[in-house]
Design a protein around this motif. Sequence first.
Motif, PDB file in Angstrom:
ATOM      1  N   ARG A 142       0.957  -1.239   0.043  1.00 45.40           N
ATOM      2  CA  ARG A 142      -0.275   0.141  -0.168  1.00 45.40           C
ATOM      3  C   ARG A 142       0.697   1.123   0.004  1.00 45.40           C
ATOM      4  O   ARG A 142       0.515   1.651  -0.671  1.00 45.40           O
ATOM      5  CB  ARG A 142      -1.216  -0.067   1.137  1.00 45.40           C
ATOM      6  N   ASP A 177      -2.341  -2.126  -5.940  1.00 43.96           N
ATOM      7  CA  ASP A 177      -3.343  -1.756  -5.461  1.00 43.96           C
ATOM      8  C   ASP A 177      -3.936  -3.407  -5.162  1.00 43.96           C
ATOM      9  O   ASP A 177      -3.688  -4.742  -5.895  1.00 43.96           O
ATOM     10  CB  ASP A 177      -4.090  -2.148  -7.339  1.00 43.96           C
ATOM     11  N   VAL A 178      -4.179  -2.885  -3.597  1.00 46.53           N
ATOM     12  CA  VAL A 178      -3.817  -4.659  -2.940  1.00 46.53           C
ATOM     13  C   VAL A 178      -5.779  -4.256  -2.021  1.00 46.53           C
ATOM     14  O   VAL A 178      -6.071  -2.996  -1.896  1.00 46.53           O
ATOM     15  CB  VAL A 178      -3.026  -3.508  -1.350  1.00 46.53           C
ATOM     16  N   LYS A 222      -9.115  -4.723  -0.063  1.00 50.64           N
ATOM     17  CA  LYS A 222      -9.230  -4.764   0.820  1.00 50.64           C
ATOM     18  C   LYS A 222      -9.300  -5.267   2.291  1.00 50.64           C
ATOM     19  O   LYS A 222      -8.434  -5.504   2.969  1.00 50.64           O
ATOM     20  CB  LYS A 222     -10.431  -3.555   1.187  1.00 50.64           C
TER      21      LYS A 222
END
Length: 117
Positions: free
Chosen positions: A81, A86-87, A89
Motif C-alpha cells: 500500500r 492495488d491491494v 481491502k
Amino acid sequence: MERVLGIGGYFLRAADPAALGAWYRECLGLDADENGMWRQEAGVTVFATFESETEYFGSRDQRTMLNFRVRDLDAMLAQLRAKGADVAKETEEMEGVGRFGWVTDPEGNRIELWQPS
C-alpha cells in the motif's frame, strides 16, 4: 513413473517486461537475478484446480494465479500500500492453512499472498 520435482518457473506476458520485473523486485522483494533465477525459501507449494467460472482469480480473463508465501501478511500488505500498489481491502483466514491477501500487479494480474499457519 517419472514425476515433476517442483515449479521450475512462472512466466508472464507483459506490455513492458522490464517495468513489470522491476515492480516484482521493488514491491514484493522478489530477489531474482538478471536471468530471472530466484532461489526461494523452502516450504510447501499448493497445486490446485478451480472451476472455470470461479471469481477467485479476479478477472475471468485470468486463467492462472500466482501465490507467494510470505512471513508477515500484514507487513507485506502495508508495504505494498505504501508503494501505491492495488491491494484488495479484504483478507481471508482458513483454519489450519493460514491467512491470505491479494494484490494486482501493474499489468492487471491478481496475485495471492499467503502467510501459512
